[in-house]
Design an enzyme around this catalytic site. Sequence first.
Site, PDB file in Angstrom:
ATOM      1  N   MET A  28     -59.662 -39.433  15.669  1.00  0.00           N
ATOM      2  CA  MET A  28     -59.867 -38.416  16.708  1.00  0.00           C
ATOM      3  C   MET A  28     -58.772 -37.351  16.597  1.00  0.00           C
ATOM      4  SD  MET A  28     -61.607 -40.241  19.937  1.00  0.00           S
ATOM      5  CE  MET A  28     -60.143 -40.916  20.711  1.00  0.00           C
ATOM      6  N   GLY A  29     -58.142 -37.271  15.420  1.00  0.00           N
ATOM      7  CA  GLY A  29     -57.107 -36.271  15.204  1.00  0.00           C
ATOM      8  C   GLY A  29     -55.797 -36.653  15.859  1.00  0.00           C
ATOM      9  N   HIS A  32     -50.770 -39.248  13.347  1.00  0.00           N
ATOM     10  CA  HIS A  32     -49.365 -39.659  13.322  1.00  0.00           C
ATOM     11  C   HIS A  32     -49.192 -40.611  12.144  1.00  0.00           C
ATOM     12  CE1 HIS A  32     -51.034 -43.251  15.083  1.00  0.00           C
ATOM     13  NE2 HIS A  32     -51.486 -42.556  16.115  1.00  0.00           N
ATOM     14  N   HIS A  35     -51.870 -43.151  11.388  1.00  0.00           N
ATOM     15  CA  HIS A  35     -53.007 -42.629  10.620  1.00  0.00           C
ATOM     16  C   HIS A  35     -52.620 -42.451   9.150  1.00  0.00           C
ATOM     17  CE1 HIS A  35     -54.070 -41.009  14.734  1.00  0.00           C
ATOM     18  NE2 HIS A  35     -55.193 -41.586  14.399  1.00  0.00           N
ATOM     19  N   GLU A 148     -55.581 -51.683  12.692  1.00  0.00           N
ATOM     20  CA  GLU A 148     -55.628 -52.946  13.459  1.00  0.00           C
ATOM     21  C   GLU A 148     -55.163 -52.760  14.894  1.00  0.00           C
ATOM     22  OE1 GLU A 148     -55.154 -56.650  10.368  1.00  0.00           O
ATOM     23  OE2 GLU A 148     -53.374 -55.963  11.414  1.00  0.00           O
ATOM     24  N   ASP A 150     -56.406 -50.961  17.101  1.00  0.00           N
ATOM     25  CA  ASP A 150     -57.637 -51.064  17.903  1.00  0.00           C
ATOM     26  C   ASP A 150     -58.401 -52.286  17.390  1.00  0.00           C
ATOM     27  OD1 ASP A 150     -57.724 -48.392  19.536  1.00  0.00           O
ATOM     28  OD2 ASP A 150     -57.074 -47.868  17.529  1.00  0.00           O
ATOM     29  N   GLN A 153     -62.018 -52.847  18.457  1.00  0.00           N
ATOM     30  CA  GLN A 153     -62.853 -51.828  17.816  1.00  0.00           C
ATOM     31  C   GLN A 153     -63.144 -52.210  16.363  1.00  0.00           C
ATOM     32  OE1 GLN A 153     -62.386 -47.363  18.158  1.00  0.00           O
ATOM     33  NE2 GLN A 153     -61.215 -47.663  16.290  1.00  0.00           N
ATOM     34  N   SER A 186     -51.708 -41.845  19.415  1.00  0.00           N
ATOM     35  CA  SER A 186     -51.758 -40.407  19.749  1.00  0.00           C
ATOM     36  C   SER A 186     -51.394 -40.192  21.208  1.00  0.00           C
ATOM     37  CB  SER A 186     -53.160 -39.857  19.488  1.00  0.00           C
ATOM     38  OG  SER A 186     -53.508 -40.090  18.145  1.00  0.00           O
TER      39      SER A 186
HETATM   40  O1  PAF Z   1     -60.105 -45.108  16.791  1.00  0.00           O
HETATM   41  C1  PAF Z   1     -60.493 -43.934  16.957  1.00  0.00           C
HETATM   42  O2  PAF Z   1     -59.759 -42.967  16.751  1.00  0.00           O
HETATM   43  C2  PAF Z   1     -61.917 -43.684  17.422  1.00  0.00           C
HETATM   44  O3  PAF Z   1     -62.326 -44.678  18.307  1.00  0.00           O
HETATM   45  C3  PAF Z   1     -62.909 -43.523  16.263  1.00  0.00           C
HETATM   46  C4  PAF Z   1     -63.045 -44.780  15.444  1.00  0.00           C
HETATM   47  C5  PAF Z   1     -62.473 -42.368  15.361  1.00  0.00           C
HETATM   48  C6  PAF Z   1     -64.300 -43.179  16.828  1.00  0.00           C
HETATM   49  O4  PAF Z   1     -64.282 -42.027  17.585  1.00  0.00           O
END
Ligand code: PAF
Length: 275
Positions: A28-29, A32, A35, A148, A150, A153, A186
Amino acid sequence: MTLLVHTKADLAKARTALAGRVAVVPTMGALHDGHRANLKRAKEIADSVIVTVFVNPLQFRPNEDLDKYPRTLDADVAMCESEGADLVFAPSVAEMYPEGREGLTSVHAGPDGELLEGASRPGFFTGVLTVVSKLFHLTRPDAACFGEKDFQQLAMVRRMVRDLDMGIEIVAVPTDREADGLARSSRNVFLSAAERAAALAIPAAIEAAQASPDPLAAARRTLAAEPGLDVDYVAVRASDFGPAPQRGPARLLIAAKAGTTRLIDNAPIVIGEAR
Ligand code: PAF
């Protein structure tokens, strides 16, 4: 040279030019160093790397921080460039959801998606899985890297890929931490100095849990001692996010608010063994 595209048509054109095995890093931009670890891993496992930058409104509830979520596209593209990504796809909301949200076909997680993050943020995993499956269709990757941090997710995405026969390798990237142990996020930019100090109870709880034969109790004790944190959940699940085992390796997951900023973290633990 990293190419920045904003439309599905330009992405499709650029995608055909990518050679070999392709990995995607959905984000989602507000990129950091956490990422950056995902980008580096993608580069290791693939010949070409696509990064998606899209703040997905579907995974925010009306009372959440969609509007103030940090947006730093120029810096994001610069990081992608420095990590050798080939392509950045940064669509608008209208590009992703041209018919709006009303009547939108969506992807629902199974019952595990109702737990923890799903219980605290109803609809969250529907939003995540819907956008991730769209991004997979648009980028057509061989592999995808997810952090990891998240953890639920990651488990939900893995399950979706299996259940819907997407044939994409899902690669988990370990959580990157700041020097004092706080997981990079973020949302850390929203923390005041006092909130950031309180947030350190989260890595402290993980450390206590990892040293204890009763990790859940140890984590709860540590968190309860920090008045600056509003704990949402502390939970133990299996290492693959199944039900928690009685003994042995498992995963501790924590969500808590420091001020108005919601933070999540998780780590491996061992139940029933003093360390
Ligand atoms: O983890 C994230 O940044 C978001 O949940 C993702 C996987 C990009 C989906 O919008």
